[in-house]
Design a protein around this motif. Structure first.
Motif, PDB file in Angstrom:
ATOM      1  N   SER A   1       0.825  -1.198   0.000  1.00  0.00           N
ATOM      2  CA  SER A   1       0.000   0.000   0.000  1.00  0.00           C
ATOM      3  C   SER A   1       0.865   1.257   0.000  1.00  0.00           C
ATOM      4  N   ILE A   2       1.956   1.226   0.755  1.00  0.00           N
ATOM      5  CA  ILE A   2       2.884   2.363   0.804  1.00  0.00           C
ATOM      6  C   ILE A   2       3.495   2.603  -0.566  1.00  0.00           C
ATOM      7  N   THR A   3       3.938   1.526  -1.204  1.00  0.00           N
ATOM      8  CA  THR A   3       4.534   1.640  -2.537  1.00  0.00           C
ATOM      9  C   THR A   3       3.543   2.191  -3.549  1.00  0.00           C
ATOM     10  N   ASP A   4       2.309   1.683  -3.498  1.00  0.00           N
ATOM     11  CA  ASP A   4       1.289   2.132  -4.448  1.00  0.00           C
ATOM     12  C   ASP A   4       0.868   3.570  -4.186  1.00  0.00           C
ATOM     13  N   ALA A   5       0.832   3.982  -2.936  1.00  0.00           N
ATOM     14  CA  ALA A   5       0.494   5.370  -2.616  1.00  0.00           C
ATOM     15  C   ALA A   5       1.561   6.313  -3.162  1.00  0.00           C
ATOM     16  N   TYR A   6       2.819   5.917  -3.011  1.00  0.00           N
ATOM     17  CA  TYR A   6       3.909   6.726  -3.566  1.00  0.00           C
ATOM     18  C   TYR A   6       3.799   6.811  -5.091  1.00  0.00           C
ATOM     19  N   SER A   7       3.518   5.684  -5.734  1.00  0.00           N
ATOM     20  CA  SER A   7       3.394   5.677  -7.197  1.00  0.00           C
ATOM     21  C   SER A   7       2.267   6.589  -7.657  1.00  0.00           C
ATOM     22  N   MET A   8       1.133   6.569  -6.941  1.00  0.00           N
ATOM     23  CA  MET A   8       0.016   7.424  -7.297  1.00  0.00           C
ATOM     24  C   MET A   8       0.399   8.892  -7.205  1.00  0.00           C
ATOM     25  N   MET A   9       1.057   9.267  -6.109  1.00  0.00           N
ATOM     26  CA  MET A   9       1.480  10.657  -5.957  1.00  0.00           C
ATOM     27  C   MET A   9       2.500  11.043  -7.027  1.00  0.00           C
ATOM     28  N   LYS A  10       3.369  10.107  -7.361  1.00  0.00           N
ATOM     29  CA  LYS A  10       4.368  10.377  -8.395  1.00  0.00           C
ATOM     30  C   LYS A  10       3.709  10.636  -9.745  1.00  0.00           C
ATOM     31  N   TYR A  11       2.729   9.794 -10.129  1.00  0.00           N
ATOM     32  CA  TYR A  11       2.016   9.979 -11.406  1.00  0.00           C
ATOM     33  C   TYR A  11       1.392  11.371 -11.476  1.00  0.00           C
ATOM     34  N   ILE A  12       0.734  11.762 -10.393  1.00  0.00           N
ATOM     35  CA  ILE A  12       0.063  13.063 -10.374  1.00  0.00           C
ATOM     36  C   ILE A  12       1.083  14.193 -10.380  1.00  0.00           C
ATOM     37  N   HIS A  13       2.130  14.036  -9.583  1.00  0.00           N
ATOM     38  CA  HIS A  13       3.158  15.070  -9.481  1.00  0.00           C
ATOM     39  C   HIS A  13       3.854  15.324 -10.812  1.00  0.00           C
ATOM     40  N   LEU A  14       4.100  14.275 -11.573  1.00  0.00           N
ATOM     41  CA  LEU A  14       4.772  14.436 -12.864  1.00  0.00           C
ATOM     42  C   LEU A  14       3.908  15.206 -13.851  1.00  0.00           C
ATOM     43  N   ARG A  15       2.592  15.182 -13.645  1.00  0.00           N
ATOM     44  CA  ARG A  15       1.690  15.957 -14.499  1.00  0.00           C
ATOM     45  C   ARG A  15       1.496  17.380 -13.986  1.00  0.00           C
ATOM     46  N   ASP A  16       1.573  17.558 -12.691  1.00  0.00           N
ATOM     47  CA  ASP A  16       1.371  18.882 -12.105  1.00  0.00           C
ATOM     48  C   ASP A  16       2.202  18.987 -10.828  1.00  0.00           C
ATOM     49  N   GLN A  17       3.327  19.666 -10.919  1.00  0.00           N
ATOM     50  CA  GLN A  17       4.247  19.751  -9.790  1.00  0.00           C
ATOM     51  C   GLN A  17       3.775  20.719  -8.711  1.00  0.00           C
ATOM     52  N   THR A  18       2.694  21.462  -8.962  1.00  0.00           N
ATOM     53  CA  THR A  18       2.171  22.380  -7.953  1.00  0.00           C
ATOM     54  C   THR A  18       1.059  21.749  -7.122  1.00  0.00           C
ATOM     55  N   LYS A  19       0.706  20.517  -7.423  1.00  0.00           N
ATOM     56  CA  LYS A  19      -0.433  19.886  -6.746  1.00  0.00           C
ATOM     57  C   LYS A  19      -0.163  19.730  -5.252  1.00  0.00           C
ATOM     58  N   LYS A  20      -1.177  20.026  -4.444  1.00  0.00           N
ATOM     59  CA  LYS A  20      -1.056  19.911  -2.988  1.00  0.00           C
ATOM     60  C   LYS A  20      -1.565  18.539  -2.548  1.00  0.00           C
ATOM     61  N   PHE A  21      -0.709  17.803  -1.817  1.00  0.00           N
ATOM     62  CA  PHE A  21      -1.047  16.467  -1.327  1.00  0.00           C
ATOM     63  C   PHE A  21      -1.212  16.477   0.189  1.00  0.00           C
ATOM     64  N   TYR A  22      -2.228  15.741   0.640  1.00  0.00           N
ATOM     65  CA  TYR A  22      -2.403  15.443   2.056  1.00  0.00           C
ATOM     66  C   TYR A  22      -2.377  13.923   2.202  1.00  0.00           C
ATOM     67  N   LEU A  23      -1.686  13.427   3.214  1.00  0.00           N
ATOM     68  CA  LEU A  23      -1.573  11.985   3.406  1.00  0.00           C
ATOM     69  C   LEU A  23      -2.286  11.549   4.677  1.00  0.00           C
ATOM     70  N   VAL A  24      -3.100  10.488   4.543  1.00  0.00           N
ATOM     71  CA  VAL A  24      -3.755   9.855   5.679  1.00  0.00           C
ATOM     72  C   VAL A  24      -3.328   8.394   5.717  1.00  0.00           C
ATOM     73  N   VAL A  25      -2.841   7.955   6.851  1.00  0.00           N
ATOM     74  CA  VAL A  25      -2.500   6.542   7.037  1.00  0.00           C
ATOM     75  C   VAL A  25      -3.675   5.888   7.756  1.00  0.00           C
ATOM     76  N   ASN A  26      -4.293   4.940   7.105  1.00  0.00           N
ATOM     77  CA  ASN A  26      -5.496   4.298   7.634  1.00  0.00           C
ATOM     78  C   ASN A  26      -5.166   2.922   8.217  1.00  0.00           C
ATOM     79  N   ARG A  27      -5.990   2.496   9.152  1.00  0.00           N
ATOM     80  CA  ARG A  27      -5.932   1.150   9.725  1.00  0.00           C
ATOM     81  C   ARG A  27      -4.586   0.862  10.391  1.00  0.00           C
ATOM     82  N   ALA A  28      -4.044   1.844  11.106  1.00  0.00           N
ATOM     83  CA  ALA A  28      -2.785   1.656  11.838  1.00  0.00           C
ATOM     84  C   ALA A  28      -3.076   0.957  13.166  1.00  0.00           C
ATOM     85  N   PHE A  29      -2.269  -0.041  13.506  1.00  0.00           N
ATOM     86  CA  PHE A  29      -2.487  -0.779  14.746  1.00  0.00           C
ATOM     87  C   PHE A  29      -2.004   0.007  15.960  1.00  0.00           C
ATOM     88  N   THR A  30      -1.031   0.900  15.753  1.00  0.00           N
ATOM     89  CA  THR A  30      -0.562   1.768  16.824  1.00  0.00           C
ATOM     90  C   THR A  30      -0.324   3.160  16.260  1.00  0.00           C
TER      91      THR A  30
END
Length: 290
Positions: free
Chosen positions: A166-195
Protein backbone atom coordinates in the motif's frame (compact mmCIF):
# COMPACT_ATOMS: atom_id res chain seq x y z
CA UNK A 1 -13.54 18.20 -33.63
CA UNK A 2 -11.46 21.37 -33.35
CA UNK A 3 -14.63 23.48 -33.72
CA UNK A 4 -16.30 21.47 -30.96
CA UNK A 5 -13.31 21.98 -28.67
CA UNK A 6 -13.33 25.70 -29.36
CA UNK A 7 -17.06 25.87 -28.61
CA UNK A 8 -16.44 24.13 -25.29
CA UNK A 9 -13.57 26.50 -24.54
CA UNK A 10 -15.68 29.57 -25.23
CA UNK A 11 -18.63 28.28 -23.23
CA UNK A 12 -16.61 27.83 -20.05
CA UNK A 13 -16.69 31.07 -18.02
CA UNK A 14 -14.56 31.98 -15.06
CA UNK A 15 -16.59 32.02 -11.84
CA UNK A 16 -16.34 35.04 -9.58
CA UNK A 17 -16.52 35.20 -5.81
CA UNK A 18 -16.24 32.38 -3.31
CA UNK A 19 -15.84 28.90 -4.77
CA UNK A 20 -16.01 25.47 -3.20
CA UNK A 21 -12.79 23.52 -2.60
CA UNK A 22 -12.44 20.57 -4.98
CA UNK A 23 -10.76 17.63 -3.27
CA UNK A 24 -9.99 14.17 -4.62
CA UNK A 25 -9.54 11.18 -2.32
CA UNK A 26 -7.27 8.59 -3.93
CA UNK A 27 -5.37 5.41 -3.16
CA UNK A 28 -2.80 3.41 -5.03
CA UNK A 29 -4.62 0.13 -4.42
CA UNK A 30 -8.06 -1.01 -3.38
CA UNK A 31 -9.07 -2.24 0.05
CA UNK A 32 -7.49 0.57 2.07
CA UNK A 33 -10.76 2.12 3.25
CA UNK A 34 -10.82 5.05 0.82
CA UNK A 35 -14.59 5.27 0.30
CA UNK A 36 -15.26 4.76 4.01
CA UNK A 37 -12.84 7.59 4.80
CA UNK A 38 -14.42 9.86 2.19
CA UNK A 39 -17.93 9.24 3.50
CA UNK A 40 -17.11 9.91 7.14
CA UNK A 41 -14.79 12.81 6.34
CA UNK A 42 -17.61 14.43 4.37
CA UNK A 43 -20.15 13.85 7.15
CA UNK A 44 -17.89 15.48 9.73
CA UNK A 45 -17.33 18.43 7.40
CA UNK A 46 -21.10 18.74 7.08
CA UNK A 47 -21.42 18.62 10.89
CA UNK A 48 -19.28 21.78 11.00
CA UNK A 49 -21.96 23.57 9.01
CA UNK A 50 -20.21 23.21 5.66
CA UNK A 51 -22.12 22.51 2.47
CA UNK A 52 -20.60 19.25 1.20
CA UNK A 53 -21.22 17.03 -1.82
CA UNK A 54 -19.50 13.72 -2.57
CA UNK A 55 -19.11 12.51 -6.16
CA UNK A 56 -18.62 8.77 -6.45
CA UNK A 57 -16.12 8.52 -9.30
CA UNK A 58 -15.28 4.84 -8.84
CA UNK A 59 -16.35 3.93 -12.37
CA UNK A 60 -18.44 0.78 -12.46
CA UNK A 61 -17.94 0.04 -8.75
CA UNK A 62 -19.43 3.02 -6.92
CA UNK A 63 -20.42 2.21 -3.34
CA UNK A 64 -20.97 5.47 -1.44
CA UNK A 65 -24.74 4.87 -1.43
CA UNK A 66 -24.20 1.41 0.07
CA UNK A 67 -22.05 2.77 2.90
CA UNK A 68 -24.78 5.21 3.90
CA UNK A 69 -27.64 2.76 3.39
CA UNK A 70 -29.30 4.62 0.52
CA UNK A 71 -30.78 3.52 -2.79
CA UNK A 72 -29.70 5.84 -5.60
CA UNK A 73 -32.53 6.27 -8.08
CA UNK A 74 -30.31 8.20 -10.49
CA UNK A 75 -26.55 8.41 -10.94
CA UNK A 76 -23.93 10.47 -12.71
CA UNK A 77 -24.31 8.53 -15.94
CA UNK A 78 -28.01 9.39 -16.13
CA UNK A 79 -27.10 13.08 -16.07
CA UNK A 80 -24.18 12.82 -18.49
CA UNK A 81 -26.24 11.11 -21.18
CA UNK A 82 -29.00 13.70 -20.78
CA UNK A 83 -31.68 11.53 -19.21
CA UNK A 84 -32.20 13.66 -16.07
CA UNK A 85 -31.22 17.17 -14.92
CA UNK A 86 -28.36 17.70 -12.49
CA UNK A 87 -30.63 18.39 -9.52
CA UNK A 88 -32.12 14.90 -9.83
CA UNK A 89 -28.75 13.18 -9.33
CA UNK A 90 -27.76 15.27 -6.28
CA UNK A 91 -29.12 13.01 -3.56
CA UNK A 92 -29.68 13.49 0.16
CA UNK A 93 -27.29 11.73 2.50
CA UNK A 94 -27.07 11.75 6.31
CA UNK A 95 -26.44 14.91 8.35
CA UNK A 96 -27.20 17.30 5.45
CA UNK A 97 -24.58 15.65 3.26
CA UNK A 98 -25.30 15.51 -0.49
CA UNK A 99 -23.90 12.88 -2.84
CA UNK A 100 -23.90 11.85 -6.48
CA UNK A 101 -23.76 8.13 -7.11
CA UNK A 102 -21.39 6.79 -9.76
CA UNK A 103 -23.59 3.82 -10.53
CA UNK A 104 -22.61 0.50 -12.02
CA UNK A 105 -23.44 1.70 -15.52
CA UNK A 106 -20.94 4.55 -15.60
CA UNK A 107 -18.35 2.36 -17.32
CA UNK A 108 -20.41 2.64 -20.51
CA UNK A 109 -19.52 6.34 -20.69
CA UNK A 110 -15.81 5.77 -21.22
CA UNK A 111 -16.12 7.02 -24.81
CA UNK A 112 -16.72 10.64 -23.95
CA UNK A 113 -18.48 12.92 -26.40
CA UNK A 114 -18.18 16.74 -26.50
CA UNK A 115 -21.73 16.96 -25.13
CA UNK A 116 -20.74 14.84 -22.13
CA UNK A 117 -17.74 17.09 -21.51
CA UNK A 118 -20.01 20.11 -21.58
CA UNK A 119 -22.39 18.46 -19.14
CA UNK A 120 -19.58 17.42 -16.82
CA UNK A 121 -18.01 20.88 -16.72
CA UNK A 122 -21.41 22.52 -16.32
CA UNK A 123 -22.09 20.24 -13.35
CA UNK A 124 -18.76 21.05 -11.70
CA UNK A 125 -19.35 24.74 -12.27
CA UNK A 126 -22.73 24.54 -10.56
CA UNK A 127 -21.37 22.48 -7.66
CA UNK A 128 -18.54 24.93 -7.01
CA UNK A 129 -21.02 27.77 -6.74
CA UNK A 130 -23.34 25.92 -4.35
CA UNK A 131 -21.06 23.87 -2.10
CA UNK A 132 -18.14 24.64 0.20
CA UNK A 133 -16.49 21.27 -0.45
CA UNK A 134 -16.71 18.93 -3.44
CA UNK A 135 -15.18 15.54 -2.64
CA UNK A 136 -14.33 13.18 -5.49
CA UNK A 137 -14.13 9.57 -4.32
CA UNK A 138 -11.86 8.23 -7.04
CA UNK A 139 -11.42 4.60 -8.07
CA UNK A 140 -8.26 2.87 -6.90
CA UNK A 141 -5.22 3.10 -9.18
CA UNK A 142 -4.49 5.43 -12.08
CA UNK A 143 -5.95 5.67 -15.58
CA UNK A 144 -5.51 8.37 -18.21
CA UNK A 145 -9.02 9.61 -17.47
CA UNK A 146 -8.56 9.72 -13.69
CA UNK A 147 -5.15 11.41 -13.97
CA UNK A 148 -6.66 14.07 -16.25
CA UNK A 149 -9.35 14.77 -13.68
CA UNK A 150 -6.88 14.73 -10.79
CA UNK A 151 -4.71 17.26 -12.60
CA UNK A 152 -7.68 19.63 -12.54
CA UNK A 153 -8.78 19.15 -8.94
CA UNK A 154 -7.37 21.58 -6.37
CA UNK A 155 -6.16 19.21 -3.65
CA UNK A 156 -5.47 15.50 -3.24
CA UNK A 157 -5.95 13.38 -0.12
CA UNK A 158 -3.98 10.13 -0.45
CA UNK A 159 -5.01 7.11 1.63
CA UNK A 160 -2.46 4.43 2.52
CA UNK A 161 -2.27 1.67 5.07
CA UNK A 162 0.88 0.53 6.83
CA UNK A 163 1.32 -2.45 4.50
CA UNK A 164 4.43 -2.26 2.25
CA UNK A 165 2.40 -2.78 -0.95
CA UNK A 166 0.00 0.00 0.00
CA UNK A 167 2.88 2.36 0.80
CA UNK A 168 4.53 1.64 -2.54
CA UNK A 169 1.29 2.13 -4.45
CA UNK A 170 0.49 5.37 -2.62
CA UNK A 171 3.91 6.73 -3.57
CA UNK A 172 3.39 5.68 -7.20
CA UNK A 173 0.02 7.42 -7.30
CA UNK A 174 1.48 10.66 -5.96
CA UNK A 175 4.37 10.38 -8.39
CA UNK A 176 2.02 9.98 -11.41
CA UNK A 177 0.06 13.06 -10.37
CA UNK A 178 3.16 15.07 -9.48
CA UNK A 179 4.77 14.44 -12.86
CA UNK A 180 1.69 15.96 -14.50
CA UNK A 181 1.37 18.88 -12.10
CA UNK A 182 4.25 19.75 -9.79
CA UNK A 183 2.17 22.38 -7.95
CA UNK A 184 -0.43 19.89 -6.75
CA UNK A 185 -1.06 19.91 -2.99
CA UNK A 186 -1.05 16.47 -1.33
CA UNK A 187 -2.40 15.44 2.06
CA UNK A 188 -1.57 11.98 3.41
CA UNK A 189 -3.75 9.86 5.68
CA UNK A 190 -2.50 6.54 7.04
CA UNK A 191 -5.50 4.30 7.63
CA UNK A 192 -5.93 1.15 9.72
CA UNK A 193 -2.78 1.66 11.84
CA UNK A 194 -2.49 -0.78 14.75
CA UNK A 195 -0.56 1.77 16.82
CA UNK A 196 -0.03 5.50 16.73
CA UNK A 197 3.67 4.93 16.26
CA UNK A 198 3.10 2.65 13.27
CA UNK A 199 0.89 5.26 11.63
CA UNK A 200 3.38 8.04 12.32
CA UNK A 201 6.33 6.04 10.96
CA UNK A 202 4.43 5.21 7.76
CA UNK A 203 3.49 8.84 7.25
CA UNK A 204 7.04 10.09 7.68
CA UNK A 205 8.36 7.32 5.45
CA UNK A 206 6.17 8.45 2.57
CA UNK A 207 6.84 12.11 3.29
CA UNK A 208 10.61 11.56 3.25
CA UNK A 209 10.45 9.42 0.10
CA UNK A 210 8.53 12.11 -1.78
CA UNK A 211 11.07 14.72 -0.75
CA UNK A 212 14.09 12.55 -1.52
CA UNK A 213 13.09 11.38 -5.00
CA UNK A 214 10.71 14.10 -6.19
CA UNK A 215 11.66 17.11 -4.04
CA UNK A 216 7.96 17.36 -3.19
CA UNK A 217 6.61 18.39 0.19
CA UNK A 218 3.43 16.63 1.31
CA UNK A 219 1.19 17.39 4.27
CA UNK A 220 0.56 14.72 6.90
CA UNK A 221 -3.01 14.80 8.15
CA UNK A 222 -2.36 11.91 10.52
CA UNK A 223 -3.37 8.29 10.99
CA UNK A 224 -6.57 6.45 11.82
CA UNK A 225 -6.57 3.37 14.03
CA UNK A 226 -7.65 -0.13 13.09
CA UNK A 227 -11.06 -0.38 14.73
CA UNK A 228 -13.61 -3.24 14.61
CA UNK A 229 -16.40 -0.67 14.88
CA UNK A 230 -15.66 0.36 11.29
CA UNK A 231 -16.54 -3.09 9.98
CA UNK A 232 -19.69 -3.14 12.11
CA UNK A 233 -20.73 0.26 10.76
CA UNK A 234 -20.23 -0.94 7.17
CA UNK A 235 -22.38 -4.01 7.83
CA UNK A 236 -25.08 -1.84 9.44
CA UNK A 237 -24.77 0.69 6.56
CA UNK A 238 -24.49 3.55 9.05
CA UNK A 239 -21.22 5.54 8.88
CA UNK A 240 -19.13 5.13 12.04
CA UNK A 241 -19.00 8.90 12.61
CA UNK A 242 -22.77 8.75 13.13
CA UNK A 243 -23.23 5.39 14.84
CA UNK A 244 -20.15 5.68 17.09
CA UNK A 245 -19.42 9.41 17.47
CA UNK A 246 -17.51 8.95 20.73
CA UNK A 247 -15.24 6.18 19.43
CA UNK A 248 -11.51 6.69 19.11
CA UNK A 249 -11.61 6.62 15.32
CA UNK A 250 -14.46 9.17 15.13
CA UNK A 251 -12.68 11.57 17.47
CA UNK A 252 -9.40 11.15 15.60
CA UNK A 253 -11.07 11.82 12.27
CA UNK A 254 -12.88 14.85 13.72
CA UNK A 255 -9.53 16.36 14.72
CA UNK A 256 -8.22 15.59 11.23
CA UNK A 257 -11.19 17.34 9.62
CA UNK A 258 -10.68 20.42 11.79
CA UNK A 259 -7.01 20.56 10.81
CA UNK A 260 -7.87 20.24 7.14
CA UNK A 261 -10.52 22.98 7.24
CA UNK A 262 -8.08 25.43 8.81
CA UNK A 263 -4.98 24.32 6.89
CA UNK A 264 -3.54 27.35 5.11
CA UNK A 265 -6.91 28.28 3.68
CA UNK A 266 -5.88 31.88 3.23
CA UNK A 267 -2.89 30.86 1.09
CA UNK A 268 -4.64 28.32 -1.11
CA UNK A 269 -7.89 30.18 -1.64
CA UNK A 270 -7.14 33.89 -1.90
CA UNK A 271 -10.39 35.61 -3.06
CA UNK A 272 -8.87 37.07 -6.22
CA UNK A 273 -7.42 33.83 -7.52
CA UNK A 274 -8.83 32.53 -10.83
CA UNK A 275 -10.97 29.42 -10.86
CA UNK A 276 -8.06 27.05 -11.41
CA UNK A 277 -10.13 23.86 -11.18
CA UNK A 278 -12.52 24.64 -14.01
CA UNK A 279 -9.82 26.39 -16.01
CA UNK A 280 -7.58 23.31 -15.94
CA UNK A 281 -10.47 21.00 -16.66
CA UNK A 282 -11.49 23.11 -19.63
CA UNK A 283 -7.96 23.08 -21.03
CA UNK A 284 -7.65 19.32 -20.71
CA UNK A 285 -11.00 18.57 -22.31
CA UNK A 286 -10.45 21.00 -25.18
CA UNK A 287 -7.23 19.39 -26.44
CA UNK A 288 -8.75 17.29 -29.19
CA UNK A 289 -10.75 15.06 -26.83
CA UNK A 290 -14.03 13.36 -27.63
Amino acid sequence: MRDQAEKLRMKMLENQGSLGRSIAVVSGKGGVGKSNFTTNFAILLSNLGKKVVVLDMDIGMGNINILIGKNARYNLKDYLVGEVPLQDVILDGPNNLKYISGGSGLSSVVQWSPTMFESLISAFETLQKNFDYILFDMGAGATNWSLDLLTSIDEIIVISTTEPTSITDAYSMMKYIHLRDQTKKFYLVVNRAFTTEEGRETGFRLKNTMMKFLSKEINLLGSLPEDPLVRKAVIDQIPFSISYPDSSISKTLQAMVSSFVNYRVEEVYAPNQPNSFLKKLKNIFSKGRG
